[in-house]
Design an enzyme around this catalytic site. Structure first.
Site, PDB file in Angstrom:
ATOM      1  N   HIS A 154       0.848  -1.207   0.000  1.00 42.45           N
ATOM      2  CA  HIS A 154       0.000   0.000   0.000  1.00 42.45           C
ATOM      3  C   HIS A 154       0.882   1.255   0.000  1.00 42.45           C
ATOM      4  O   HIS A 154       0.643   2.202  -0.739  1.00 42.45           O
ATOM      5  CB  HIS A 154      -0.868   0.051   1.267  1.00 42.45           C
ATOM      6  CG  HIS A 154      -1.862  -1.061   1.409  1.00 42.45           C
ATOM      7  ND1 HIS A 154      -1.969  -1.812   2.554  1.00 42.45           N
ATOM      8  CD2 HIS A 154      -2.802  -1.540   0.569  1.00 42.45           C
ATOM      9  CE1 HIS A 154      -2.935  -2.697   2.414  1.00 42.45           C
ATOM     10  NE2 HIS A 154      -3.460  -2.563   1.218  1.00 42.45           N
TER      11      HIS A 154
ATOM     12  N   SER B 111      -2.599  -8.051   3.046  1.00 45.24           N
ATOM     13  CA  SER B 111      -2.972  -7.905   4.458  1.00 45.24           C
ATOM     14  C   SER B 111      -3.423  -9.222   5.068  1.00 45.24           C
ATOM     15  O   SER B 111      -3.144  -9.494   6.246  1.00 45.24           O
ATOM     16  CB  SER B 111      -4.084  -6.867   4.605  1.00 45.24           C
ATOM     17  OG  SER B 111      -3.647  -5.618   4.147  1.00 45.24           O
TER      18      SER B 111
ATOM     19  N   LYS C   1     -19.611  -5.059  11.045  1.00 46.76           N
ATOM     20  CA  LYS C   1     -18.543  -6.071  10.977  1.00 46.76           C
ATOM     21  C   LYS C   1     -17.196  -5.444  11.333  1.00 46.76           C
ATOM     22  O   LYS C   1     -16.679  -4.613  10.585  1.00 46.76           O
ATOM     23  CB  LYS C   1     -18.489  -6.642   9.550  1.00 46.76           C
ATOM     24  CG  LYS C   1     -17.800  -7.975   9.452  1.00 46.76           C
ATOM     25  CD  LYS C   1     -17.890  -8.508   8.027  1.00 46.76           C
ATOM     26  CE  LYS C   1     -16.545  -8.980   7.559  1.00 46.76           C
ATOM     27  NZ  LYS C   1     -16.154  -8.533   6.234  1.00 46.76           N
TER      28      LYS C   1
ATOM     29  N   ARG D 257      -2.109  -6.309  -8.432  1.00 48.75           N
ATOM     30  CA  ARG D 257      -1.048  -7.286  -8.213  1.00 48.75           C
ATOM     31  C   ARG D 257      -1.076  -8.399  -9.247  1.00 48.75           C
ATOM     32  O   ARG D 257      -0.056  -8.803  -9.775  1.00 48.75           O
ATOM     33  CB  ARG D 257      -1.187  -7.909  -6.807  1.00 48.75           C
ATOM     34  CG  ARG D 257      -0.776  -6.993  -5.692  1.00 48.75           C
ATOM     35  CD  ARG D 257      -1.340  -7.437  -4.377  1.00 48.75           C
ATOM     36  NE  ARG D 257      -2.787  -7.292  -4.364  1.00 48.75           N
ATOM     37  CZ  ARG D 257      -3.541  -7.471  -3.294  1.00 48.75           C
ATOM     38  NH1 ARG D 257      -3.004  -7.857  -2.178  1.00 48.75           N
ATOM     39  NH2 ARG D 257      -4.841  -7.283  -3.360  1.00 48.75           N
TER      40      ARG D 257
HETATM   41  P1  ADP Z   1      -9.606  -4.043  -0.340  1.00 47.65           P
HETATM   42  O1  ADP Z   1     -10.254  -4.861   0.733  1.00 47.65           O
HETATM   43  O2  ADP Z   1     -10.451  -2.927  -0.856  1.00 47.65           O
HETATM   44  O3  ADP Z   1      -8.940  -4.830  -1.451  1.00 47.65           O
HETATM   45  P2  ADP Z   1      -6.968  -3.613   0.679  1.00 47.65           P
HETATM   46  O4  ADP Z   1      -6.605  -2.842   1.895  1.00 47.65           O
HETATM   47  O5  ADP Z   1      -6.680  -5.060   0.695  1.00 47.65           O
HETATM   48  O6  ADP Z   1      -8.472  -3.294   0.459  1.00 47.65           O
HETATM   49  O7  ADP Z   1      -6.263  -2.991  -0.595  1.00 47.65           O
HETATM   50  C1  ADP Z   1      -6.390  -1.634  -0.950  1.00 47.65           C
HETATM   51  C2  ADP Z   1      -5.725  -1.401  -2.301  1.00 47.65           C
HETATM   52  O8  ADP Z   1      -4.341  -1.686  -2.202  1.00 47.65           O
HETATM   53  C3  ADP Z   1      -6.244  -2.294  -3.419  1.00 47.65           C
HETATM   54  O9  ADP Z   1      -6.243  -1.550  -4.625  1.00 47.65           O
HETATM   55  C4  ADP Z   1      -5.230  -3.382  -3.506  1.00 47.65           C
HETATM   56  O10 ADP Z   1      -5.176  -3.941  -4.794  1.00 47.65           O
HETATM   57  C5  ADP Z   1      -3.975  -2.601  -3.209  1.00 47.65           C
HETATM   58  N1  ADP Z   1      -2.915  -3.476  -2.703  1.00 47.65           N
HETATM   59  C6  ADP Z   1      -2.969  -4.359  -1.695  1.00 47.65           C
HETATM   60  N2  ADP Z   1      -1.781  -4.991  -1.521  1.00 47.65           N
HETATM   61  C7  ADP Z   1      -0.953  -4.479  -2.470  1.00 47.65           C
HETATM   62  C8  ADP Z   1       0.416  -4.734  -2.846  1.00 47.65           C
HETATM   63  N3  ADP Z   1       1.159  -5.650  -2.244  1.00 47.65           N
HETATM   64  N4  ADP Z   1       0.920  -4.014  -3.865  1.00 47.65           N
HETATM   65  C9  ADP Z   1       0.153  -3.098  -4.497  1.00 47.65           C
HETATM   66  N5  ADP Z   1      -1.134  -2.834  -4.216  1.00 47.65           N
HETATM   67  C10 ADP Z   1      -1.678  -3.510  -3.216  1.00 47.65           C
END
Ligand code: ADP
Length: 155
Positions: free
Chosen positions: A18, A130, A42, A91
């Site tokens: 992120h 995450s 939730k 990704r």
């Molecule tokens: P969501 O539940 O909306 O997917 P996340 O917090 O998991 O929320 O992800 C938020 C954004 O960050 C999304 O666009 C996701 O694709 C991007 N993202 C998550 N992990 C990575 C990573 N390792 N590299 C690049 N982008 C990422």
């Protein structure tokens, strides 16, 4: 008019994936709002309070990056803060298919006013997400290599 982008997500917790997307996108916008989406019925794995605290810490030296929370539709939040862009990271091809549907529908329901902008993940960060970090944390493993500097995960 200022170019404002919303980077929506659950950030449960924020990762170096992120962090990298936001920093790379910064030159394209006047302001990026990291918007932590929540659902009042939730609870996430980490509390909303902690998730926000960790994001704030990560970007404390970046005045053009702010953190907020929202509930409901991302485009409604974008309208509220006058953002015309939604930033997302890609990704894998699975991410692409999922994001494509959401982005196309967001554009439709915003009368073509809100565009989604995608950045491809740096190759070395592709495997970071995450949910894996939550799993490692849950089992007492070391998570520090996956999360921004200075953050110590705790429940
Ligand atoms: P969501 O539940 O909306 O997917 P996340 O917090 O998991 O929320 O992800 C938020 C954004 O960050 C999304 O666009 C996701 O694709 C991007 N993202 C998550 N992990 C990575 C990573 N390792 N590299 C690049 N982008 C990422």
């Amino acid at each position: 008019m200022k170019k404002i982008a919303v980077f929506p997500g659950s950030f449960d917790p924020i990762t170096i994936g992120h962090e990298s997307i936001v920093k790379r996108a910064l030159p394209m916008f006047d302001k990026i709002i990291i918007a932590v989406g929540f659902n009042s019925s939730k609870e996430g794995f980490f509390t909303l309070k902690k998730r926000i605290e960790w994001i704030k810490h990560t970007f404390k030296d970046y005045p053009n990056i702010s953190v907020d929370t929202y509930e409901g539709l991302t485009i409604d939040y974008c309208k509220k803060v006058d953002a015309k862009y939604i930033l997302r990271g890609l990704r894998t091809s699975t991410d692409f298919e999922y994001e494509r549907t959401i982005a196309q529908n967001n554009r439709l329901i915003s009368d073509d006013k809100i565009e989604s902008i995608f950045l491809l993940t740096s190759p070395e960060l592709t495997a970071i997400n995450s949910s894996i970090i939550r799993e490692i944390f849950h089992h007492g493993g070391a998570t520090s290599i996956f999360i921004p500097k200075g953050i110590v995960l705790e429940k």
